[in-house]
Enzyme design. Structure first.
Site, PDB file in Angstrom:
ATOM      1  N   CYS A 162       0.909  -1.267   0.100  1.00 56.80           N
ATOM      2  CA  CYS A 162      -0.125  -0.043   0.024  1.00 56.80           C
ATOM      3  C   CYS A 162       0.691   1.416  -0.054  1.00 56.80           C
ATOM      4  O   CYS A 162       0.159   2.267   0.102  1.00 56.80           O
ATOM      5  CB  CYS A 162      -0.804   0.078   1.143  1.00 56.80           C
ATOM      6  SG  CYS A 162      -2.173  -1.456   1.222  1.00 56.80           S
ATOM      7  N   HIS A 294      -2.781   7.687   6.427  1.00 59.53           N
ATOM      8  CA  HIS A 294      -2.702   6.515   5.618  1.00 59.53           C
ATOM      9  C   HIS A 294      -4.149   6.036   6.011  1.00 59.53           C
ATOM     10  O   HIS A 294      -4.874   5.525   5.393  1.00 59.53           O
ATOM     11  CB  HIS A 294      -1.781   5.713   5.990  1.00 59.53           C
ATOM     12  CG  HIS A 294      -1.879   4.207   5.319  1.00 59.53           C
ATOM     13  ND1 HIS A 294      -1.880   4.332   3.888  1.00 59.53           N
ATOM     14  CD2 HIS A 294      -1.886   2.965   5.715  1.00 59.53           C
ATOM     15  CE1 HIS A 294      -1.915   2.680   3.638  1.00 59.53           C
ATOM     16  NE2 HIS A 294      -1.831   2.341   4.680  1.00 59.53           N
ATOM     17  N   THR A 298      -8.594  -0.122  10.636  1.00 58.04           N
ATOM     18  CA  THR A 298      -8.617  -1.054  11.378  1.00 58.04           C
ATOM     19  C   THR A 298      -8.188  -0.523  12.404  1.00 58.04           C
ATOM     20  O   THR A 298      -7.547   0.594  12.443  1.00 58.04           O
ATOM     21  CB  THR A 298      -7.386  -1.955  10.951  1.00 58.04           C
ATOM     22  OG1 THR A 298      -6.281  -1.539  10.704  1.00 58.04           O
ATOM     23  CG2 THR A 298      -8.079  -2.506   9.482  1.00 58.04           C
ATOM     24  N   PRO A 299      -8.485  -1.087  13.692  1.00 59.92           N
ATOM     25  CA  PRO A 299      -8.217  -0.398  15.041  1.00 59.92           C
ATOM     26  C   PRO A 299      -6.692  -0.391  15.396  1.00 59.92           C
ATOM     27  O   PRO A 299      -6.070   0.561  15.842  1.00 59.92           O
ATOM     28  CB  PRO A 299      -8.647  -1.603  16.252  1.00 59.92           C
ATOM     29  CG  PRO A 299      -9.853  -2.206  15.274  1.00 59.92           C
ATOM     30  CD  PRO A 299      -9.508  -2.087  13.797  1.00 59.92           C
ATOM     31  N   GLU A 305      -0.809   4.535  13.841  1.00 60.61           N
ATOM     32  CA  GLU A 305      -0.372   5.927  12.988  1.00 60.61           C
ATOM     33  C   GLU A 305      -0.504   7.030  13.654  1.00 60.61           C
ATOM     34  O   GLU A 305       0.177   7.974  13.528  1.00 60.61           O
ATOM     35  CB  GLU A 305      -1.186   5.871  11.801  1.00 60.61           C
ATOM     36  CG  GLU A 305      -1.007   7.160  10.659  1.00 60.61           C
ATOM     37  CD  GLU A 305      -1.447   7.056   9.419  1.00 60.61           C
ATOM     38  OE1 GLU A 305      -1.167   8.040   8.559  1.00 60.61           O
ATOM     39  OE2 GLU A 305      -2.322   6.340   9.353  1.00 60.61           O
ATOM     40  N   LYS A 322      -9.899   7.693   2.950  1.00 61.77           N
ATOM     41  CA  LYS A 322     -10.266   6.452   2.351  1.00 61.77           C
ATOM     42  C   LYS A 322     -11.615   5.904   2.792  1.00 61.77           C
ATOM     43  O   LYS A 322     -12.200   5.259   2.300  1.00 61.77           O
ATOM     44  CB  LYS A 322      -9.483   5.500   3.373  1.00 61.77           C
ATOM     45  CG  LYS A 322      -7.670   5.454   2.485  1.00 61.77           C
ATOM     46  CD  LYS A 322      -7.001   4.224   3.129  1.00 61.77           C
ATOM     47  CE  LYS A 322      -5.651   4.039   2.531  1.00 61.77           C
ATOM     48  NZ  LYS A 322      -4.839   5.328   2.637  1.00 61.77           N
ATOM     49  N   HIS A 327     -10.006   1.906   0.562  1.00 57.99           N
ATOM     50  CA  HIS A 327      -8.438   1.826   0.491  1.00 57.99           C
ATOM     51  C   HIS A 327      -8.191   1.295  -0.902  1.00 57.99           C
ATOM     52  O   HIS A 327      -8.358  -0.070  -1.212  1.00 57.99           O
ATOM     53  CB  HIS A 327      -8.120   0.763   1.644  1.00 57.99           C
ATOM     54  CG  HIS A 327      -6.482   0.603   1.887  1.00 57.99           C
ATOM     55  ND1 HIS A 327      -5.535   1.232   1.018  1.00 57.99           N
ATOM     56  CD2 HIS A 327      -5.728  -0.187   2.841  1.00 57.99           C
ATOM     57  CE1 HIS A 327      -4.533   1.112   1.284  1.00 57.99           C
ATOM     58  NE2 HIS A 327      -4.559   0.148   2.530  1.00 57.99           N
TER      59      HIS A 327
END
Length: 407
Positions: A162, A294, A298-299, A305, A322, A327
């Site tokens: 990614c 980014h 997700t948890p 991040e 996103k 994504h």
């Protein structure tokens, strides 16, 4: 690093075809995600599907490249006058002085999936009309773009999960600075396929509804598809004092080397990439007015991040787009580079669509409604499986370009 002009960019995703449609979706906080209806994918999730790809084959003389990925690439290259700008660059510099740098994760793997469904029942042979090299092969994207424009310069496909669509900026910058090319066509393209959808489903990472990056109730990814392109070139005299020009000011790359599918829990590699990008731009954290995160929703990824971001910045406005586009995997870095450029051009901070209740534990200044702001420099993050990270700094105006060059 010496600033590079980022010109004549374009993007196509489920949020819209071309810059005007993309900007409208971001301004209105409108998502393009919808319940998954991709053929063969019986999954209870949402995807960011681009309509019309099935009815848009590649140019007849390039039929050997025909696949979903290259169809979307062609669809995007015909938006916003991008094709004409590339041909103008070829006329100025010559076909051998224009390089191609494409990011993709799975390229045309859908063609292999379809070929396996048609394999010979007796001996298992794949159909004779299946061409791996020009479809599934990750290089097929760069080869297609190169052939589409009749280019003779270097061509590279980057497939680093990614971060692919962001890392192409670094590859292009190195060739520009060594003098091997004068202009780079940079971009990223990734399209829906069963491998991706069922792969992320097996990891239990797909959200049952539209993804909600950085929301208190975030519960996974929405897979999307997109294509984004731009031109990178060295500064020319006519742009030296252009206060509206968009420039690539800094690049940071790092590797977590922590886990194949999970980020470093403290965002170590992400922090290193952001710090390196700022240093190469000659800027301080306080010079950045917006960060495009980014933000996969997700948890664990959003938490990691956030830890990285708060270790570098003090309450900088940020969001993940996103929620609007899904994504888009190998295309995400290029798509979000274009979104960062749009934010600079229109002096706006795009909303983090679908995040109605930002997670207070993350400690972010997370923007949930698009707003106008005086932006001179922005940062865009792209992080991939295996801990492959890339951060890009873009700036608007002559002042940042001169400052970064002197630094």
């Amino acid at each position: 690093m010496n600033p590079l002009l980022f010109s004549n960019f374009t993007a196509t995703s489920c949020a819209g075809r071309g810059l005007d449609a993309t900007l409208a979706a971001l301004t209105e906080g409108r998502a393009g995600l919808a319940p998954c209806d991709f053929e063969g994918a019986a999954l209870g999730t949402f995807t960011g599907r681009v309509a019309g790809i099935e009815d848009a084959p590649v140019r007849a003389d390039l039929a050997e490249f025909d696949c979903r990925n290259n169809r979307l690439a062609q669809m995007a290259m015909t938006q916003d006058g991008f094709e004409a700008r590339v041909r103008e660059a070829i006329a100025r510099h010559g076909a051998q002085r224009v390089g191609v740098f494409m990011g993709t994760s799975t390229a045309g793997i859908l063609e292999t999936e379809l070929a396996y469904q048609r394999r010979d029942a007796a001996n298992g042979a794949l159909p004779a009309d299946f061409n791996y090299a020009t479809t599934h092969n990750p290089y097929s994207l760069a080869a297609f773009v190169r052939a589409y424009f009749g280019l003779r310069g270097p061509a590279v496909s980057v497939s680093s999960a990614c971060s692919s669509g962001a890392k192409v900026f670094a590859s292009a910058r190195r060739m520009l600075e060594t003098g091997l090319i004068d202009v780079a066509v940079v971009g990223g393209v990734d399209t829906l396929c069963l491998t991706t959808l069922y792969g992320f489903n097996s990891l239990e990472l797909l959200a049952p509804g539209p993804c909600k990056p950085f929301d208190l109730h975030r519960d996974g990814i929405s897979i999307g598809e997109a294509a984004a392109f731009g031109l990178l070139e060295r500064e020319s005299p006519e742009h030296a004092n252009d206060d509206d020009a968009i420039r690539l000011l800094g690049i940071g790359e790092s590797s977590d080397a922590h886990h194949m599918s999970s980020p470093h829990p403290d965002g170590l590699g992400a922090r290193m990439a952001m710090q390196q990008a700022l240093a190469s731009a000659g800027l301080d954290a306080r010079d950045i007015g917006y960060v495009n995160l980014h933000g996969t929703a997700t948890p664990s990824n959003d938490a990691a991040e956030s830890r990285a971001l708060t270790s570098v910045f003090d309450r900088v406005p940020c969001s993940s787009t996103k929620g609007a586009t899904g994504h888009t995997l190998g295309a995400a870095g290029a798509l979000e580079a274009v979104i960062a450029a749009l934010a600079l051009r229109h002096q706006m901070i795009p909303a983090g669509v679908n995040a109605s209740e930002p997670d207070p534990a993350l400690g972010l200044d997370y923007v949930i409604a698009t707003r106008h702001a005086p932006l001179r420099a922005v940062l865009s993050n792209s992080f991939g499986f295996g801990g492959t990270n890339c951060s890009l700094v873009f700036g608007r105006g002559a002042r940042e370009a001169r400052g970064a060059a002197s630094a």
